[in-house]
Design an enzyme around this catalytic site. Structure first.
Site, PDB file in Angstrom:
ATOM      1  N   SER B 174     -87.233 -12.308  61.175  1.00  0.00           N
ATOM      2  CA  SER B 174     -85.684 -11.985  61.796  1.00  0.00           C
ATOM      3  C   SER B 174     -86.219 -11.097  63.285  1.00  0.00           C
ATOM      4  CB  SER B 174     -85.057 -11.004  60.940  1.00  0.00           C
ATOM      5  OG  SER B 174     -85.282  -9.570  60.810  1.00  0.00           O
ATOM      6  N   LYS B 212     -82.687  -5.129  61.905  1.00  0.00           N
ATOM      7  CA  LYS B 212     -81.850  -5.583  62.807  1.00  0.00           C
ATOM      8  C   LYS B 212     -81.926  -4.535  64.159  1.00  0.00           C
ATOM      9  CE  LYS B 212     -81.001  -9.475  60.964  1.00  0.00           C
ATOM     10  NZ  LYS B 212     -81.607  -9.392  59.628  1.00  0.00           N
TER      11      LYS B 212
END
Lengths: 254, 254
Positions: B174, B212
């Site tokens: 990610s 994130k």
DNA sequence: AAGGGTACTATACTTACGTATGTGTATTGT
DNA sequence: ACAATACACATACGTAAGTATAGTACCCTT
């Protein structure tokens, strides 16, 4: 929302006091002990604080069991202490009053900030570190609280510092597709003979050093950047190509 | 006249039990605890044994003070244990001769406290790694040999290990465009309040953790991956988003 | 204005724990 | 045979220590 709330001041003080009291006396405090050290008139206040600490998983406290109070590793972490430092009769400030304890934690934090803001490579005196607590894989659910009891540590310096490795700061974008950015530090192990595909620090004829992947080919060597906008360098076998080492680690500060 | 009498069997058992109980539970036992472990029906028996041990100077036991029972160094000696082997929490090891001079001095200093309170001395290993030698920037010519004399060191563990940071192993892709790959270790600093754009470890409602970038937006938060093939996650302000910390470092083993 | 988290106090319990007193039985050694 | 020691049990008491309930006050944010 449930953002990581900071531990309330008083709870942090209680937590710290439990540590110092236990260290000083050799046995855990009672609620009355804590209340006395905190200048409180009533045990119930401490009871509430400790109950909160227990709910947050920072202390072990068995109901109705006298002096069963114990600070868990998670609690030590909150205070910025390492488990190894606790239990030893080390130089600690007067454990009687507790304000100094709280400030101690603040001091640690500010020292950290100072280091972060400072120049990237600083050699400052340091006490021993076993490593960085390793808490597990990030995709493995909810690792933090449970995993911090782990005795695993990510060892960096002990692994590389002792085997002749050295660090280099990377400039340029030549290895960006391998996830190595400008400003990163690569940890280089002096290596006489790299294998094909190893990432190496190569010293070219002109005296410049460069970070590339190493490939041996017919009649010479190819130094391949991990950046599609850059061309590989071909070095003749006869010319002077010096490999200073292979990259065994990467470190980045954010 | 008062030559070394052998310690009676039962007293020795009690003494040993105090040590093991304290180690196991983290707090000293009560008389009832000891009686239970010994299979005795009455606390008074233990009371007599412990009183005898105290009289012989093997344990510290304050009258009427719950769980104040502690085995003194003399007692450990009788059991054939070395003080260093007995730790309160978990730290142990490091024999005397390995201790640096400074630490021995600390011990002398703590002799005062010993009389008042505890005598438990836990030494912890002093591996003392200054860090990884820093050799300069990689594009700066021919740094290696000359630079290794440098007194600069890249410090990793000392900077992060002490301030409550922990390490997580990254799984997934990610954050690949930020140069964080599967298998890397991120160093996370517990942080109550991340700033916009910080890379954070977020714990979602379903219990999964994810890496994130954090953005606060009207009505909630956006968790933005650094992977153009992945979609950002929007979290409502009211729902349970827990930020476990911000990423302050990255480490990769090759 | 209402609600929630932090912080402290007070009274009144229940339980945990140490201790005094007394009894009993083996096993020693003189 | 006698005392001395080690070992064990039971009853009972006083205090140490944890806890339930209730109330006040000060911030915050909504």
């Amino acid at each position: 929302m449930e953002l990581n709330k900071p531990l309330p001041t008083r709870q942090r003080e209680v937590l710290s006091l439990i540590v110092s009291f236990t260290e000083e006396h050799g046995y855990p405090p009672t609620l009355a002990d804590l209340a006395g050290c905190l200048g409180l008139k009533n045990r119930m206040t401490v009871h509430q604080h400790v109950a909160a600490l227990k709910k947050k998983g920072l202390v072990h406290w068995e109901p109705k069991l006298n002096r069963s109070l114990r600070v868990l590793p998670e609690g030590l972490q909150v205070l910025g202490l390492r488990p190894e430092q606790v239990g030893s009769l080390e130089a600690e400030e007067s454990p009687d009053e507790l304000l100094p304890q709280a400030r101690k934690a603040d001091r640690v934090q500010s020292a950290d900030l100072r280091a972060v803001g400072k120049d990237k490579i600083v050699a400052f005196p340091q006490t021993s570190q076993p490593g960085i607590p390793y808490a597990g894989a990030i995709a493995a659910g909810t690792p933090i609280d449970a995993a911090l009891e782990s005795k695993e540590y990510l060892e960096v310096e002990s692994r590389y510092g002792e085997s002749g490795c050295f660090a280099l700061k990377v400039k340029g974008e030549s290895m960006i597709e391998d996830g190595i950015f400008d400003g990163d530090f690569v940890i280089v192990k002096p290596n006489p003979s790299p294998n094909n595909g190893d990432m190496v620090v190569a010293l070219l004829e002109d005296g410049s050093a460069t970070l590339k992947r190493f490939f041996k080919e017919k009649g010479g060597y190819r130094l391949q950047p991990a950046n599609s906008s850059m061309e590989p360098i071909f070095v003749d076998a006869a010319s002077g190509l010096t490999i200073q080492g292979t990259v065994v680690g990467l470190f980045r500060k954010m």
